[in-house]
Write a protein that holds these residues in place. Structure first.
Motif, PDB file in Angstrom:
ATOM      1  N   GLU A   1     -31.495   0.093  -9.998  1.00 41.91           N
ATOM      2  CA  GLU A   1     -31.349   1.543 -10.097  1.00 41.91           C
ATOM      3  C   GLU A   1     -31.201   1.982 -11.556  1.00 41.91           C
ATOM      4  O   GLU A   1     -31.761   2.993 -11.959  1.00 41.91           O
ATOM      5  CB  GLU A   1     -30.150   2.011  -9.267  1.00 41.91           C
ATOM      6  N   TYR A   2     -30.459   1.214 -12.322  1.00 39.09           N
ATOM      7  CA  TYR A   2     -30.278   1.527 -13.738  1.00 39.09           C
ATOM      8  C   TYR A   2     -31.621   1.504 -14.477  1.00 39.09           C
ATOM      9  O   TYR A   2     -31.884   2.331 -15.336  1.00 39.09           O
ATOM     10  CB  TYR A   2     -29.293   0.537 -14.377  1.00 39.09           C
ATOM     11  N   LEU A   3     -32.476   0.562 -14.100  1.00 46.15           N
ATOM     12  CA  LEU A   3     -33.775   0.424 -14.752  1.00 46.15           C
ATOM     13  C   LEU A   3     -34.806   1.439 -14.262  1.00 46.15           C
ATOM     14  O   LEU A   3     -35.736   1.774 -14.993  1.00 46.15           O
ATOM     15  CB  LEU A   3     -34.323  -0.993 -14.533  1.00 46.15           C
ATOM     16  N   SER A   4     -34.657   1.922 -13.029  1.00 47.05           N
ATOM     17  CA  SER A   4     -35.727   2.738 -12.460  1.00 47.05           C
ATOM     18  C   SER A   4     -35.378   4.209 -12.215  1.00 47.05           C
ATOM     19  O   SER A   4     -36.284   5.026 -12.082  1.00 47.05           O
ATOM     20  CB  SER A   4     -36.207   2.114 -11.146  1.00 47.05           C
ATOM     21  N   LEU A   5     -34.104   4.553 -12.131  1.00 45.89           N
ATOM     22  CA  LEU A   5     -33.724   5.934 -11.829  1.00 45.89           C
ATOM     23  C   LEU A   5     -33.357   6.698 -13.096  1.00 45.89           C
ATOM     24  O   LEU A   5     -32.876   6.111 -14.069  1.00 45.89           O
ATOM     25  CB  LEU A   5     -32.529   5.969 -10.864  1.00 45.89           C
ATOM     26  N   THR A   6     -33.537   8.011 -13.054  1.00 41.97           N
ATOM     27  CA  THR A   6     -33.086   8.856 -14.160  1.00 41.97           C
ATOM     28  C   THR A   6     -31.570   8.949 -14.112  1.00 41.97           C
ATOM     29  O   THR A   6     -30.942   8.614 -13.092  1.00 41.97           O
ATOM     30  CB  THR A   6     -33.676  10.275 -14.042  1.00 41.97           C
ATOM     31  N   ALA A   7     -30.974   9.445 -15.177  1.00 39.65           N
ATOM     32  CA  ALA A   7     -29.518   9.620 -15.219  1.00 39.65           C
ATOM     33  C   ALA A   7     -29.059  10.546 -14.089  1.00 39.65           C
ATOM     34  O   ALA A   7     -28.041  10.289 -13.438  1.00 39.65           O
ATOM     35  CB  ALA A   7     -29.102  10.157 -16.579  1.00 39.65           C
ATOM     36  N   LYS A   8     -29.803  11.612 -13.859  1.00 42.74           N
ATOM     37  CA  LYS A   8     -29.467  12.553 -12.786  1.00 42.74           C
ATOM     38  C   LYS A   8     -29.512  11.849 -11.429  1.00 42.74           C
ATOM     39  O   LYS A   8     -28.598  12.000 -10.606  1.00 42.74           O
ATOM     40  CB  LYS A   8     -30.436  13.735 -12.804  1.00 42.74           C
ATOM     41  N   GLU A   9     -30.547  11.069 -11.183  1.00 42.25           N
ATOM     42  CA  GLU A   9     -30.662  10.341  -9.919  1.00 42.25           C
ATOM     43  C   GLU A   9     -29.539   9.320  -9.760  1.00 42.25           C
ATOM     44  O   GLU A   9     -28.999   9.152  -8.655  1.00 42.25           O
ATOM     45  CB  GLU A   9     -32.023   9.636  -9.831  1.00 42.25           C
ATOM     46  N   ARG A  10     -29.162   8.653 -10.855  1.00 47.29           N
ATOM     47  CA  ARG A  10     -28.057   7.679 -10.796  1.00 47.29           C
ATOM     48  C   ARG A  10     -26.743   8.386 -10.456  1.00 47.29           C
ATOM     49  O   ARG A  10     -25.942   7.878  -9.667  1.00 47.29           O
ATOM     50  CB  ARG A  10     -27.928   6.913 -12.109  1.00 47.29           C
ATOM     51  N   TYR A  11     -26.521   9.554 -11.048  1.00 46.70           N
ATOM     52  CA  TYR A  11     -25.286  10.306 -10.769  1.00 46.70           C
ATOM     53  C   TYR A  11     -25.250  10.761  -9.310  1.00 46.70           C
ATOM     54  O   TYR A  11     -24.236  10.589  -8.634  1.00 46.70           O
ATOM     55  CB  TYR A  11     -25.159  11.514 -11.702  1.00 46.70           C
ATOM     56  N   ILE A  12     -26.337  11.309  -8.821  1.00 46.20           N
ATOM     57  CA  ILE A  12     -26.387  11.763  -7.426  1.00 46.20           C
ATOM     58  C   ILE A  12     -26.145  10.577  -6.484  1.00 46.20           C
ATOM     59  O   ILE A  12     -25.400  10.677  -5.509  1.00 46.20           O
ATOM     60  CB  ILE A  12     -27.719  12.475  -7.117  1.00 46.20           C
ATOM     61  N   LYS A  13     -26.762   9.454  -6.774  1.00 46.79           N
ATOM     62  CA  LYS A  13     -26.560   8.236  -5.967  1.00 46.79           C
ATOM     63  C   LYS A  13     -25.082   7.814  -6.001  1.00 46.79           C
ATOM     64  O   LYS A  13     -24.501   7.459  -4.970  1.00 46.79           O
ATOM     65  CB  LYS A  13     -27.458   7.119  -6.505  1.00 46.79           C
TER      66      LYS A  13
END
Length: 192
Positions: A144-156
């Motif tokens: 997830e760290y490698l593939s998601l944006t910061a916004k997507e990581r926060y929402i997750k």
């Protein structure tokens, strides 16, 4: 520890245990009370214990060569925490574990964990399953760290761990997500 106050019955609640097994397990755990701000484990030490969180919130982090800290894990009720690199390899620790909220935890040494696993095979199965889930979770986090944006990581993060967001400061969340607190503030403004 009486059976009705047994940590064995709390930790291994889904395992059928005899009174003798409960007493044996309880004898291997040591209760520790922590206050917010306490350091449970410091970097550059040898780690021989892992910790079960009965209440409160802790975080593990390491500090890079530039002095920036990186949160690797939070731990709340019914979670385990340690510097597992040191715990399993006997190398010196790189992690520090600090208490973010007053906590009650139970310490289990590597030696006592091995003793429990040898004496009670279903406990070995419990720990194996726990490690399999933890390994999968850490690998998923890397992807997830490698593939998601910061916004997507926060929402997750907030959808997966809503109870943790309530316990920790913004800079801890930012550190866990690998972003600045300013970036986290911008992301929050966008999604609110």
């Amino acid at each position: 520890m009486k059976s009705n106050n047994s940590i064995a019955l709390e930790i291994f609640k889904n395992i059928s245990l005899s009174k003798k097994e409960i007493d044996f397990i309880d004898s291997k755990f040591e209760k520790i009370s922590l206050t917010k701000g306490d350091v449970l484990l410091s970097s550059d030490t040898h780690v021989t214990n892992q910790y079960y969180v009965f209440s409160g919130c802790l975080r593990s982090f390491f500090v890079n060569s530039l002095g920036k800290d990186h949160t690797t894990q939070f731990a709340v009720k019914d979670w385990w925490i340690s510097d597992y690199i040191s715990f399993f390899t006997e190398e010196k620790s790189v992690m520090t574990i600090e208490c973010l909220q007053d906590a009650e935890i139970y310490r289990l040494s590597r030696k006592d964990m091995n003793s429990l696993c040898e004496e009670i095979p279903k406990i070995e199965t419990f720990f194996r399953n726990k490690m399999e889930k933890a390994f999968a979770s850490f690998q998923k986090r890397i992807l997830e760290y490698l593939s998601l944006t910061a916004k997507e990581r926060y929402i997750k993060f907030i959808t997966t761990y809503p109870e943790i967001e309530q316990c920790v400061k913004n800079y801890h969340i930012a550190s866990y997500l690998g972003i600045t607190t300013e970036s986290l503030s911008r992301i929050r403004k966008i999604i609110i």
